[in-house]
Write a protein that holds these residues in place. Sequence first.
Motif, PDB file in Angstrom:
ATOM      1  N   VAL A 198      10.792 -51.818  10.494  1.00 52.54           N
ATOM      2  CA  VAL A 198      11.064 -50.411  10.607  1.00 52.54           C
ATOM      3  C   VAL A 198      10.617 -49.628   9.131  1.00 52.54           C
ATOM      4  O   VAL A 198      11.088 -50.141   8.121  1.00 52.54           O
ATOM      5  CB  VAL A 198      12.687 -50.120  10.584  1.00 52.54           C
ATOM      6  CG1 VAL A 198      12.991 -48.637  10.636  1.00 52.54           C
ATOM      7  CG2 VAL A 198      13.070 -50.889  11.896  1.00 52.54           C
ATOM      8  N   GLY A 224       8.751 -44.367  11.280  1.00 55.03           N
ATOM      9  CA  GLY A 224       9.405 -42.964  11.255  1.00 55.03           C
ATOM     10  C   GLY A 224       8.744 -41.949  10.972  1.00 55.03           C
ATOM     11  O   GLY A 224       7.841 -41.668  10.258  1.00 55.03           O
ATOM     12  N   THR A 282      11.108 -44.544   6.963  1.00 55.47           N
ATOM     13  CA  THR A 282      12.267 -43.958   7.190  1.00 55.47           C
ATOM     14  C   THR A 282      12.914 -43.509   5.744  1.00 55.47           C
ATOM     15  O   THR A 282      12.487 -44.391   4.840  1.00 55.47           O
ATOM     16  CB  THR A 282      13.485 -44.863   7.865  1.00 55.47           C
ATOM     17  OG1 THR A 282      13.734 -46.143   7.514  1.00 55.47           O
ATOM     18  CG2 THR A 282      13.003 -45.085   9.393  1.00 55.47           C
ATOM     19  N   GLN A 291      11.550 -57.093  13.849  1.00 53.66           N
ATOM     20  CA  GLN A 291      10.943 -55.623  13.916  1.00 53.66           C
ATOM     21  C   GLN A 291      10.956 -54.831  12.644  1.00 53.66           C
ATOM     22  O   GLN A 291      11.878 -54.854  11.827  1.00 53.66           O
ATOM     23  CB  GLN A 291      12.200 -54.708  14.711  1.00 53.66           C
ATOM     24  CG  GLN A 291      11.835 -53.476  14.712  1.00 53.66           C
ATOM     25  CD  GLN A 291      11.004 -52.852  15.923  1.00 53.66           C
ATOM     26  OE1 GLN A 291      10.892 -53.187  17.048  1.00 53.66           O
ATOM     27  NE2 GLN A 291      10.132 -52.185  15.230  1.00 53.66           N
ATOM     28  N   ASP A 335      12.383 -42.071  17.000  1.00 49.34           N
ATOM     29  CA  ASP A 335      11.600 -42.374  15.672  1.00 49.34           C
ATOM     30  C   ASP A 335      10.962 -41.314  15.270  1.00 49.34           C
ATOM     31  O   ASP A 335      10.836 -40.995  14.060  1.00 49.34           O
ATOM     32  CB  ASP A 335      10.675 -43.382  15.964  1.00 49.34           C
ATOM     33  CG  ASP A 335      11.412 -44.817  16.431  1.00 49.34           C
ATOM     34  OD1 ASP A 335      12.533 -44.899  16.264  1.00 49.34           O
ATOM     35  OD2 ASP A 335      10.931 -45.497  17.201  1.00 49.34           O
TER      36      ASP A 335
END
Length: 129
Positions: A18, A54, A21, A16, A78
């Motif tokens: 991400v 994000g 962020t 995953q 998110d």
Amino acid sequence: AYFADQGLVKPPIFVQFVMGTFGGIGPDVENVVAMKTVSDRLFGRDIEWSILGGGRHQFDLVTAGATMGGNVRVGLEDSVYLRKGKLAESNAEQVEKNVRILRELSREPATPEETRERLDLKGLDAVNF
């Protein structure tokens, strides 16, 4: 990669990404490509991968990931927005938008049943809540 090398996880490995962020990797398509390249080098092509973006980067990043063959994730955890200046009313509203985007790209989203099978998940009938 360490856990795979130790035999503690078996392919297909789910990765995953991400992105976007605070304090994390930047929300740039170049970073998506770099992370996918490193994953391929570490694990070969026997991976399932997904991307989440994000905040305001959510739909840009998941669209880029989808065009590269990845799975996508959207949801209020998110990003709280559906688009600039418009709060999403629900996760379902974000999923519906993402389905429209994927279909415009000639990509058919997996059904919940297909997703459970692909990721070897139990389903609601087999959990205690």
